[in-house]
Scaffold this active site. Structure first.
Site, PDB file in Angstrom:
ATOM      1  N   TYR A 215       0.871  -1.183   0.000  1.00 11.39           N
ATOM      2  CA  TYR A 215       0.000   0.000   0.000  1.00 11.39           C
ATOM      3  C   TYR A 215       0.907   1.231   0.000  1.00 11.39           C
ATOM      4  CZ  TYR A 215      -3.824   3.074   1.749  1.00 11.39           C
ATOM      5  OH  TYR A 215      -4.753   4.072   1.930  1.00 11.39           O
TER       6      TYR A 215
ATOM      7  N   LYS B  66      -1.393  -1.129  -4.134  1.00  7.45           N
ATOM      8  CA  LYS B  66      -2.404  -0.067  -4.050  1.00  7.45           C
ATOM      9  C   LYS B  66      -1.606   1.226  -4.119  1.00  7.45           C
ATOM     10  CE  LYS B  66      -6.030   1.901  -1.068  1.00  7.45           C
ATOM     11  NZ  LYS B  66      -5.727   3.314  -1.301  1.00  7.45           N
TER      12      LYS B  66
END
Length: 286
Positions: free
Chosen positions: A120, A150
């Site tokens: 992330y 992400k």
């Protein structure tokens, strides 16, 4: 306090009203890092439970400042049948280079050896600016479960290099800056994780459909309208608390106040944001 009782209604709303069938739990909008470990486990369990046979993917963010806590959350996510786990970089004692970040991530990923692992990347909040292009070089050797990123940053050059260099690996790139999603799709992003999809998921899906059909004029209309709304509310002061307020008035589901140090959205914000959203004329006539 967390309110588990609304999650069933929340799942049904996302699926039926927004055509959203994948969720990212305990991330930024969910205030994951403001919750304790027990709360994060309870939320993860409830989303997996309520999403069974309704949602396609439930990815659980298990990042934490403490490595043992992150590992505990990874083991828990695996035990409840999460579709994937994600980790953002620790942001008090920060990794200063690729090797340190991979070492931390590997220690977490190895606790859930059968679960796809996502990094992330959110440097505006973590302050960790290690380029993802650099991070991905040889990452599978250290983290066999590595699935993708992400990518919540505006550096589209970095994203483009990731996609260009890693086509053979078939990594998944999920873009996280909602107002720039169309730009990311144009360079090869596979999908998106973002806060606006809670209440503009259907509109974004129509944009995705237009993009797939190469109707760029129509896709741009959807992107520009999302941008018009976000540009308006950002000037008023827009964050997690305000997102909860927008989601509450759009869905009718009480999303509640944020946890301190975040302060609740003002009545003035709610009135102005609602009026702006209502004023938008979407290409589908809604």
């Amino acid at each position: 306090q967390i309110n588990l009782s609304v999650i069933r209604q929340y799942v049904d709303y996302l699926v039926s009203k927004q055509n959203v069938k994948n969720v990212f739990v305990n991330g930024t909008t969910g205030e994951g890092l403001s919750l304790n470990v027990q709360e994060r486990k309870q939320l993860a369990e409830e989303w997996v439970c309520q999403g069974k046979d309704k949602l396609d993917h439930v990815i659980i963010h298990v990042g934490a400042l403490s490595l043992p806590e992150s590992q505990e959350l990874a083991r828990h996510a695996a035990s409840i049948g999460a579709s994937g786990i994600a980790v953002m970089a620790p942001f008090f004692f920060k990794p200063t280079n690729k090797d340190e970040l991979i070492a931390f991530s590997q220690k977490v990923a190895s606790e859930a050896p059968a679960v796809p692992f996502y990094y992330y990347h959110i440097p505006p909040l973590t302050g960790v600016k290690i380029r993802v292009e650099e991070l991905l070089d040889g990452i599978k050797e250290h983290i066999p479960t590595f699935q993708g990123v992400k990518f919540s940053d505006t550096d589209l050059l970095d994203l483009a290099q990731c996609i260009n260099k890693n086509e053979r690996e078939q990594f998944t790139f999920l873009y996280g800056v909602d107002e720039q999603l169309l730009s990311a799709l144009a360079i090869g992003a596979d999908g998106a994780v973002g806060s606006t999809y809670n209440y503009l998921g259907q509109k974004t899906n129509l944009m995705l459909q237009a993009f797939v059909k190469t109707d760029l004029a129509l896709a741009r209309k959807y992107q520009f309208l999302t941008g018009e709304f976000l540009n308006f509310v950002i000037k008023l002061g827009f964050g997690v608390a305000q997102t909860k307020a927008v989601m509450t008035f759009v869905s009718g589901i009480p999303m509640g106040p944020p946890r301190l140090p975040l302060a609740d959205a003002s009545e003035e914000f709610v009135l102005k944001a609602k009026a702006k959203l209502d004023s938008l004329v979407w290409p589908d006539g809604d």
